[in-house]
Design a protein around this motif. Structure first.
Motif, short mmCIF file in Angstrom:
data_model
loop_
_atom_site.label_atom_id
_atom_site.label_comp_id
_atom_site.label_asym_id
_atom_site.label_seq_id
_atom_site.Cartn_x
_atom_site.Cartn_y
_atom_site.Cartn_z
N ALA A 173 -5.25 -12.91 -41.09
CA ALA A 173 -5.03 -13.85 -39.99
C ALA A 173 -5.37 -13.16 -38.67
CB ALA A 173 -3.58 -14.32 -39.97
N THR A 174 -5.77 -13.95 -37.69
CA THR A 174 -5.92 -13.42 -36.34
C THR A 174 -4.59 -13.56 -35.61
OG1 THR A 174 -7.35 -13.44 -34.38
CG2 THR A 174 -6.63 -15.58 -35.20
N ASP A 175 -4.49 -12.98 -34.43
CA ASP A 175 -3.27 -13.12 -33.64
C ASP A 175 -3.49 -14.15 -32.54
OD1 ASP A 175 -3.80 -11.65 -30.85
OD2 ASP A 175 -4.78 -10.49 -32.43
N SER A 176 -2.41 -14.76 -32.09
CA SER A 176 -2.51 -15.85 -31.12
C SER A 176 -3.00 -15.38 -29.76
CB SER A 176 -1.15 -16.54 -30.97
OG SER A 176 -0.16 -15.62 -30.53
N SER A 177 -2.87 -14.10 -29.46
CA SER A 177 -3.35 -13.58 -28.18
C SER A 177 -4.88 -13.59 -28.13
CB SER A 177 -2.82 -12.16 -27.95
OG SER A 177 -3.28 -11.63 -26.73
N HIS A 178 -5.53 -13.03 -29.14
CA HIS A 178 -6.99 -13.05 -29.18
C HIS A 178 -7.52 -14.47 -29.38
CE1 HIS A 178 -6.59 -8.64 -29.98
NE2 HIS A 178 -7.65 -8.63 -29.19
N ALA A 179 -6.72 -15.35 -30.00
CA ALA A 179 -7.18 -16.71 -30.28
C ALA A 179 -7.06 -17.64 -29.08
CB ALA A 179 -6.39 -17.30 -31.45
N LEU A 180 -6.35 -17.21 -28.03
CA LEU A 180 -6.10 -18.11 -26.90
C LEU A 180 -7.40 -18.67 -26.32
CD1 LEU A 180 -3.56 -17.73 -24.05
CD2 LEU A 180 -5.95 -18.05 -23.46
N LYS A 181 -8.39 -17.82 -26.05
CA LYS A 181 -9.62 -18.28 -25.43
C LYS A 181 -10.57 -18.95 -26.43
CE LYS A 181 -9.56 -15.28 -21.39
NZ LYS A 181 -10.26 -14.24 -20.59
N THR A 182 -10.17 -19.00 -27.69
CA THR A 182 -10.91 -19.78 -28.67
C THR A 182 -10.37 -21.20 -28.75
OG1 THR A 182 -11.06 -17.69 -29.89
CG2 THR A 182 -11.92 -19.61 -31.00
N GLY A 183 -9.37 -21.51 -27.93
CA GLY A 183 -8.83 -22.86 -27.88
C GLY A 183 -7.52 -23.04 -28.60
N TYR A 184 -6.92 -21.96 -29.09
CA TYR A 184 -5.66 -22.06 -29.81
C TYR A 184 -4.57 -22.64 -28.92
CZ TYR A 184 -1.78 -20.63 -32.85
OH TYR A 184 -0.67 -20.61 -33.66
N ASP A 185 -3.79 -23.56 -29.46
CA ASP A 185 -2.69 -24.19 -28.73
C ASP A 185 -1.47 -23.29 -28.85
OD1 ASP A 185 -0.60 -25.74 -27.76
OD2 ASP A 185 -1.35 -27.60 -28.65
N THR A 186 -1.24 -22.46 -27.83
CA THR A 186 -0.16 -21.49 -27.89
C THR A 186 1.22 -22.14 -27.78
OG1 THR A 186 -0.50 -21.16 -25.51
CG2 THR A 186 -1.50 -19.55 -27.00
N GLU A 187 1.26 -23.36 -27.30
CA GLU A 187 2.54 -24.06 -27.18
C GLU A 187 2.98 -24.63 -28.52
OE1 GLU A 187 4.25 -26.38 -23.48
OE2 GLU A 187 2.80 -27.62 -24.56
N ARG A 188 2.06 -25.31 -29.22
CA ARG A 188 2.38 -25.89 -30.53
C ARG A 188 2.06 -24.94 -31.67
NH1 ARG A 188 0.11 -32.05 -29.25
NH2 ARG A 188 1.69 -32.50 -27.64
N GLU A 189 1.45 -23.82 -31.34
CA GLU A 189 1.11 -22.76 -32.30
C GLU A 189 0.28 -23.31 -33.46
OE1 GLU A 189 3.85 -19.20 -32.24
OE2 GLU A 189 5.32 -20.82 -32.25
N SER A 190 -0.85 -23.91 -33.07
CA SER A 190 -1.77 -24.46 -34.07
C SER A 190 -3.15 -24.61 -33.44
CB SER A 190 -1.28 -25.81 -34.60
OG SER A 190 -1.24 -26.76 -33.54
N TRP A 191 -4.17 -24.68 -34.28
CA TRP A 191 -5.50 -25.01 -33.78
C TRP A 191 -5.54 -26.50 -33.42
CZ3 TRP A 191 -8.47 -21.23 -32.40
CH2 TRP A 191 -8.51 -20.03 -33.13
N PRO A 192 -6.20 -26.88 -32.35
CA PRO A 192 -6.30 -28.30 -31.97
C PRO A 192 -7.38 -28.99 -32.81
CG PRO A 192 -7.43 -26.97 -30.34
CD PRO A 192 -6.83 -26.00 -31.35
N THR A 193 -7.05 -29.39 -34.01
CA THR A 193 -8.06 -29.86 -34.96
C THR A 193 -8.83 -31.08 -34.46
OG1 THR A 193 -6.29 -31.09 -36.09
CG2 THR A 193 -6.86 -28.92 -36.97
N ALA A 194 -8.15 -31.98 -33.76
CA ALA A 194 -8.85 -33.17 -33.26
C ALA A 194 -9.92 -32.80 -32.24
CB ALA A 194 -7.86 -34.16 -32.65
N VAL A 195 -9.61 -31.86 -31.38
CA VAL A 195 -10.58 -31.39 -30.39
C VAL A 195 -11.77 -30.75 -31.09
CG1 VAL A 195 -10.98 -29.81 -28.46
CG2 VAL A 195 -8.83 -31.09 -28.60
N PHE A 196 -11.48 -29.93 -32.09
CA PHE A 196 -12.55 -29.23 -32.79
C PHE A 196 -13.42 -30.20 -33.60
CE2 PHE A 196 -10.76 -24.63 -32.94
CZ PHE A 196 -10.69 -24.62 -31.56
N GLU A 197 -12.80 -31.24 -34.12
CA GLU A 197 -13.59 -32.26 -34.83
C GLU A 197 -14.55 -32.94 -33.87
OE1 GLU A 197 -10.77 -34.83 -36.65
OE2 GLU A 197 -10.24 -33.39 -38.25
#
Length: 497
Positions: A173-197
């Motif tokens: 797994a990656t960490d949420s810190s490095h994933a932040l600028k990839t669009g990770y939702d740090t508040e809900r702690e999940s990838w924003p799947t609808a945005v990515f779709e």
């Protein structure tokens, strides 16, 4: 150096920088038992900035062996990796690179950034930040446009992920810190799947995400042979290099802040609740304990000194500047065009109030030092206006912290004591996090491993004189339409407390 029969427990911190890989072996008391470094090479061409991912691993192998040479027989308990924020690549199913590593400041994704901003407008508004061309999400879109079709099983990796997978021998797994600028939702702690779709990003590309400090696996036999790190050593999810430096400064409790003065000025702190920033100039990482790590980066900083006085001995200039408190000039020390924090003004330019060309050289140098300190205070003003607690300890790190006079001046302008950490290397922050991931909470570990070399006390009489010039700068920034009136009013109120 340890005795020949000494077997110290150490934790390894690996920092994947722009120009080199740095590794520290640190014991439970924060003493550096061994260190190693190896240079990296980049390919730059205008907005393009790439590195060969295999070079990262080669440099890690060399730097780890050098670090462990300093601690013969050491018991390595854990290892953690930080990297530059927003650096990514695509790999095949087995983790072999399909693309170069697009570095943190590669800004070719100028067409993709507006697409990402539009598709996730509601998300970015809620999170309080907005993708820029150098962020990982627009760069991922750029990679997909230029490297399609991808083979089955292709994956997105951040720079740290690539090294961690080589350490563990398989996907992690990656960490949420490095994933932040990839669009990770740090508040809900999940990838924003609808945005990515909407952006047509295949979900299969994305790694799982965990909080920093999570144990990801253990060092595999192949990695032990390559690096010298003992097999079975726990590998702990890291953070970006900026967050790593915050850990090494010990700024980990709510209300604590670390001000990093390098070419530019960066403030990072800790809050229990995420700050809501209507300007979008403050963005927040998530700490291992669930607290928030808000921060902002100004375009001002020490870089303006080398532009104003190229090749000069700045320490000598500092001595000559000391009688000018306050300077007869008030300078907004912006080297280029555009400000990012504590206000957003793409059209902003540096300026000086007073006769710049008629003033003594030392007076102008003093105005630059003071101007950076005034902007730093204004950053704290804005954070306080957003509701951030400012009652905790403040530390100074970065190249600017090597100037004793500038540290004293900045403490005077802030009107508060400031700590100077003994070692603010990002690699130390990762050693602290590696220990926290394998033993005790991060804050407690940092109290054991992070040391201050000095505390600078403010001089109240200097504070009173300097704040008069600070308020002149606040007025000038507001008059130009760059500083919002509400921020200016709050700054004036704080200055008169």
């Amino acid at each position: 150096m340890p005795e020949p029969n000494d077997r110290p427990e150490v934790w390894l911190g690996i920092d994947l920088g722009t120009q080199s890989v740095r590794v520290l072996a640190v014991d439970a008391a924060g003493r550096t038992r061994g260190s190693g470094a190896e240079q990296l090479r980049s390919h730059r061409d205008g907005p393009r900035h790439e590195q060969d991912p295999e070079q990262w691993w080669s440099a890690v192998r060399t730097a780890c062996r050098r670090a462990l040479d300093g601690v013969p027989g050491a018991a390595v308990r854990g290892v953690s990796v930080c990297a530059t924020s927003g650096t990514i690549l695509l790999t095949d199913r087995a983790g072999r690179p399909l693309t170069p590593g697009l570095m943190y400041d590669d800004s070719r994704a100028v067409e993709e950034a507006p697409r990402a901003a539009e598709a996730g407008a509601a998300l970015w508004k809620r999170l309080g930040h907005r993708p820029q061309p150098s962020w990982a999400l627009p760069k991922l879109l750029w990679l997909l446009r230029h490297h399609s079709p991808l083979p089955p099983g292709a994956r997105l990796l951040h720079q740290a992920d690539y090294v961690v997978e080589r350490l563990t021998g398989g996907p992690v797994a990656t960490d949420s810190s490095h994933a932040l600028k990839t669009g990770y939702d740090t508040e809900r702690e999940s990838w924003p799947t609808a945005v990515f779709e909407d952006l047509r990003i295949p979900g299969a590309l994305l790694p799982d995400v965990v909080r920093p400090g999570t144990v990801l696996g253990a060092v595999c036999p192949e990695a032990t042979e390559a690096t010298g790190v003992p097999e079975g050593t726990l590998v702990v999810a890291g953070m970006t290099d900026g967050c790593a430096a915050q850990i090494s400064a010990g700024a980990l409790e709510p209300g604590a802040w670390n001000s990093v003065l390098g070419t530019t000025l960066v403030l990072k702190g800790v809050t229990e609740q995420r700050l809501r920033d209507p300007l979008g100039v403050v963005y927040s990482h998530r700490a291992p304990d669930g607290n928030w790590l808000p921060g902002g980066a100004s375009s001002t900083g020490a870089g303006v000194l080398s532009l104003a006085f190229p090749g000069r001995n700045l320490a000598t200039l500092d001595v000559r500047a000391q009688p000018f408190e306050p300077s007869g000039l008030v300078t907004y020390p912006l080297a280029g065009k555009g400000e990012r924090f504590p206000f957003l003004a793409p059209e902003a330019k540096g300026f000086t109030l007073g006769d710049r060309h008629g003033a003594a050289e030392a007076d102008y140098h003093a105005s630059l030092l003071q101007g950076v300190a005034f902007v730093e205070r204004l950053c704290f003003d804005y954070l306080g206006l957003l509701g951030a607690p400012l009652d905790g300890p403040v530390t100074f790190t970065g190249g600017g912290a090597r100037s004793p006079y500038w540290c004293q001046l900045r403490a005077d302008v802030l009107g508060r004591p400031v700590g100077l950490p003994d070692n603010a290397e990002a690699a130390l922050g990762m050693a602290v996090l590696a220990r926290a991931g394998t033993t005790t909470p991060l804050g407690a570990v940092a109290r054991d491993m992070v040391r201050l070399r000095a505390v600078v006390e403010p001089r109240p009489e200097h504070t009173r004189r300097l704040l008069e010039s600070h308020l002149r700068l606040v007025d000038a920034l507001e008059e130009r339409g760059w500083l919002p009136a509400a921020v200016a009013r709050h700054s004036r109120r704080r200055a008169h407390l």
